[in-house]
Design a protein around this motif. Structure first.
Motif: not given
Length: 143
Positions: A122-126
């Motif tokens: 989640x964090x890297x893609x967001x």
């Protein structure tokens, strides 16, 4: 070396994820325990509600990436929806694997799965895809 702004952004994103996640997790338990839905369906519903909260906080507070262009928010929503679909799929599958193969209670399996999905997916893609800011390159003036 990490920049202070990057660390602050990461911490803000964790607050957004926590608020969306606590809503998601609480609603999952409510739907599973009280309304007797299978936890994979509960995760689908609760994940959607948590995602709406997470998107809103990320857009308006964490990344402050809220141009007035409707195409810009539509692009962000589309990308975020794809991340959420992937996230919900990973969370449902991971929780099911912990429960079926390791006999770990779905509530604990979900927490373990969430750690991996949140930080590794989640964090890297967001940060780098959904709310990426396209910076204009510096113009070098010649004499």
């Amino acid at each position: 070396m990490f920049k202070k702004k990057s660390i602050f952004t990461f911490l803000q994103a964790q607050v957004a994820a926590f608020l969306g996640g606590i809503t998601d997790y609480g609603l999952m338990i409510l739907l599973t325990e009280v309304f007797k839905l299978h936890f994979t369906f509960s995760i689908l519903i609760s994940g959607t509600v948590g995602a709406i909260i997470n998107f809103s906080i990320n857009r308006f507070w964490v990344f402050k990436n809220q141009s007035d262009y409707s195409s810009h928010i539509n692009s962000q929503l589309f990308k975020f929806a794809l991340v959420v679909l992937g996230s919900i799929s990973l969370k449902s599958s991971g929780t099911l694997i912990f429960q079926k193969f390791f006999q770990i209670d779905y509530r604990i399996g979900r927490l373990i799965t969430d750690l991996f999905v949140s930080y590794g997916f989640n964090y890297p893609l967001i940060k780098y895809w959904v709310f990426r800011v396209n910076k204009k390159p510096d113009v070098i003036e010649s004499n």
